[in-house]
Write an enzyme that holds these catalytic residues in place. Sequence first.
Site, PDB file in Angstrom:
ATOM      1  N   LYS A  19       0.816  -1.220   0.000  1.00 21.46           N
ATOM      2  CA  LYS A  19       0.000   0.000   0.000  1.00 21.46           C
ATOM      3  C   LYS A  19       0.850   1.270   0.000  1.00 21.46           C
ATOM      4  O   LYS A  19       0.396   2.326  -0.430  1.00 21.46           O
ATOM      5  CB  LYS A  19      -0.902   0.014   1.238  1.00 21.46           C
ATOM      6  CG  LYS A  19      -1.976  -1.054   1.223  1.00 21.46           C
ATOM      7  CD  LYS A  19      -3.197  -0.575   0.460  1.00 21.46           C
ATOM      8  CE  LYS A  19      -4.344  -1.573   0.561  1.00 21.46           C
ATOM      9  NZ  LYS A  19      -5.511  -1.136  -0.229  1.00 21.46           N
TER      10      LYS A  19
ATOM     11  N   SER B 146      -8.759   2.220   7.863  1.00 25.38           N
ATOM     12  CA  SER B 146      -8.085   2.121   9.160  1.00 25.38           C
ATOM     13  C   SER B 146      -6.954   1.103   9.094  1.00 25.38           C
ATOM     14  O   SER B 146      -6.292   0.831  10.083  1.00 25.38           O
ATOM     15  CB  SER B 146      -9.081   1.745  10.250  1.00 25.38           C
ATOM     16  OG  SER B 146      -9.652   0.496   9.952  1.00 25.38           O
TER      17      SER B 146
ATOM     18  N   TYR C 182       3.335   6.598  12.332  1.00 25.69           N
ATOM     19  CA  TYR C 182       3.784   7.125  11.041  1.00 25.69           C
ATOM     20  C   TYR C 182       3.395   8.600  10.849  1.00 25.69           C
ATOM     21  O   TYR C 182       3.576   9.155   9.775  1.00 25.69           O
ATOM     22  CB  TYR C 182       3.228   6.277   9.898  1.00 25.69           C
ATOM     23  CG  TYR C 182       3.824   4.889   9.856  1.00 25.69           C
ATOM     24  CD1 TYR C 182       5.187   4.707   9.614  1.00 25.69           C
ATOM     25  CD2 TYR C 182       3.036   3.764  10.063  1.00 25.69           C
ATOM     26  CE1 TYR C 182       5.743   3.432   9.604  1.00 25.69           C
ATOM     27  CE2 TYR C 182       3.586   2.486  10.046  1.00 25.69           C
ATOM     28  CZ  TYR C 182       4.938   2.331   9.815  1.00 25.69           C
ATOM     29  OH  TYR C 182       5.488   1.079   9.799  1.00 25.69           O
TER      30      TYR C 182
ATOM     31  N   GLY D  43      -8.917  -7.408  -2.973  1.00 30.03           N
ATOM     32  CA  GLY D  43      -9.865  -6.824  -2.011  1.00 30.03           C
ATOM     33  C   GLY D  43     -10.584  -5.699  -2.747  1.00 30.03           C
ATOM     34  O   GLY D  43     -11.507  -5.934  -3.522  1.00 30.03           O
ATOM     35  N   GLY D  44     -10.068  -4.477  -2.612  1.00 30.09           N
ATOM     36  CA  GLY D  44     -10.586  -3.358  -3.401  1.00 30.09           C
ATOM     37  C   GLY D  44     -10.119  -3.416  -4.847  1.00 30.09           C
ATOM     38  O   GLY D  44     -10.661  -2.727  -5.706  1.00 30.09           O
TER      39      GLY D  44
ATOM     40  N   GLY E 193      -6.974  -2.713  -6.132  1.00 27.78           N
ATOM     41  CA  GLY E 193      -5.876  -1.848  -6.570  1.00 27.78           C
ATOM     42  C   GLY E 193      -4.646  -2.647  -6.991  1.00 27.78           C
ATOM     43  O   GLY E 193      -4.059  -2.407  -8.049  1.00 27.78           O
TER      44      GLY E 193
ATOM     45  N   SER F  81       1.391  -9.577  -0.274  1.00 27.54           N
ATOM     46  CA  SER F  81       0.940  -8.189  -0.167  1.00 27.54           C
ATOM     47  C   SER F  81       1.401  -7.472   1.093  1.00 27.54           C
ATOM     48  O   SER F  81       1.627  -6.260   1.065  1.00 27.54           O
ATOM     49  CB  SER F  81      -0.580  -8.144  -0.277  1.00 27.54           C
ATOM     50  OG  SER F  81      -1.165  -9.067   0.619  1.00 27.54           O
TER      51      SER F  81
END
Lengths: 325, 325
Positions: B61, B86, B123, B187-188, B190, B311
């Site tokens: 990500k 989240s 972060y 998942g989404g 991307g 991932s």
Amino acid sequence: MLEMRLDGELPVTLDDVREAYKRIRRYIHNTPILTSQSIDRIVGANLLFKCENFQKTGAFKFRGACNAVFSLNNEKAGRGVVTHSSGNHAAALSLAAKIRGISANIIMPSNASPVKIEAVRSYGGRIIFCKPLPEAREEKADEVVKESGGVLIHPSNDPPIIAGQGTAALEMLNVIDNLDFIFTPVGGGGLLSGTSVVAKSLKPDIKVIGCEPKNADDAYRSIKAGRILPSVSPDTIADGLRTSLGTNTFSIIKKMVDDIVLVDEQEIVGAMQIIFERMKIVVEPSSAVAVAALIYGRVDVTDKNVGIIISGGNVDLTQFFKSLG
Amino acid sequence: MLEMRLDGELPVTLDDVREAYKRIRRYIHNTPILTSQSIDRIVGANLLFKCENFQKTGAFKFRGACNAVFSLNNEKAGRGVVTHSSGNHAAALSLAAKIRGISANIIMPSNASPVKIEAVRSYGGRIIFCKPLPEAREEKADEVVKESGGVLIHPSNDPPIIAGQGTAALEMLNVIDNLDFIFTPVGGGGLLSGTSVVAKSLKPDIKVIGCEPKNADDAYRSIKAGRILPSVSPDTIADGLRTSLGTNTFSIIKKMVDDIVLVDEQEIVGAMQIIFERMKIVVEPSSAVAVAALIYGRVDVTDKNVGIIISGGNVDLTQFFKSLG
């Protein structure tokens, strides 16, 4: 195998490790050296992790086992090898023997865990069970050696084993030239003594630190006392470090290692979890012992370059997570 | 951000991914590609694992988030970025924003786990809590966007996000030239859509396979039906895959991906344990979904060269081992 040299010389020299490396390099992985900014921040130093958890059979033990097996002449090798370890050495010796095409007879107590039995079998070792008593293992091993004429390969004290284990540090120092420290765990002392021979011979200024569980502190006590004082029934999660120093590893460590430091069980588990979460690698509790010594500040390494030998990654995870409570 | 193109062209092209790579390569890790003889034997193929669990923030990500953040012009960037994830996207966007020196506003439900809250905070993300209801997140995000003038960065459907995620496959195909398959979790969408754009543009013969939990099978159902059918309250251990396809990821996956295959919860846990034990790396359940599809034979890959995008490695280990029972 070889006897300890009595002339004041160490039982293993840098040349022995270099010979070992020539012998085994085609069979082993030159394991990666990883870094972690996140753990660097915790410790306040530059850490370099030599990852023997990625070694074949999941531990540095394959280096020594390979060297011992491929050091044998054809006649001796033909009779096979024998050992009475049930952990990483047994799996490593089984695979090394399989690669050479000889038999490996592994003495294990009849109550050994199914996971360990399965590991040795999967690498082609022949398991011979003995009664679950400390003395039964050695008795059974002697019996098998007599019957088969096979060669007994001790997990840590044989010079070819020590020389093989030293090749991890040799690989590391071949590519990293500014180390101030090397940390390794210490159980039987094969890894620590092999590492110290390499480090002190190549760069005498490197400080070599052995890391040991408080609950299996025989190396710490032995070096202090100047004689071997084995642990009696040590109770530590670091199962690879329950063994005690032998004559050869003791004589090298006494001369070449700068310090032995101790960590407690909670610190071992804490370090293991930090390594999992920050580095995303699986290490066994014995490996976490060396990292725990750094995280919990046993030695001042502020701003130094610190090599750590991550000894292995063979861990029963279900068991481990029970220990987290 | 950009709208979906209506001219039949895909919303993201290979050139977009190459541009993204130029933009982000100084900030990201070129993650290692690992192999495992042991898992190769189980699957009967040559597997190459692109290990984004070693990426900064512990997941791929960070690639998309970096590309989205560094694609903004100075004026837009100055107003900060906003998201309502989240999980890994929130942590990734926080670090990317911190590197650019802009603010990241992360909308999280008030009942989010302390581990996730702490990750985002560590972060540098600024957390804004909302009610723990599905619609509350988007409402709150809209409100924050209106107030701050910040740019909303969707976790998977924005073209700069998709282009950034495609850089993992780009790095892999830069060094491996004989892949027959690439497997990624979906998942989404991307990662899967970015990967498919790269693979099919560079080597049209590569088969691209999306892997999804049976319990969150929206991509499987959507591709079959020819329209987006989101999952409703999906219940899977693969927390990164509970989201559903968006308009852009759907349009790319529909055109570029060869198949979507499903695995059940037990298979996910089984694969995760095999990866831990054999490869000695920590992966999150979402990553294990792609490996499970191979281990449990969803596609015939016998003797083929198979790339897998691992991932991420952000897993609450205590939680995971509870799931082992």
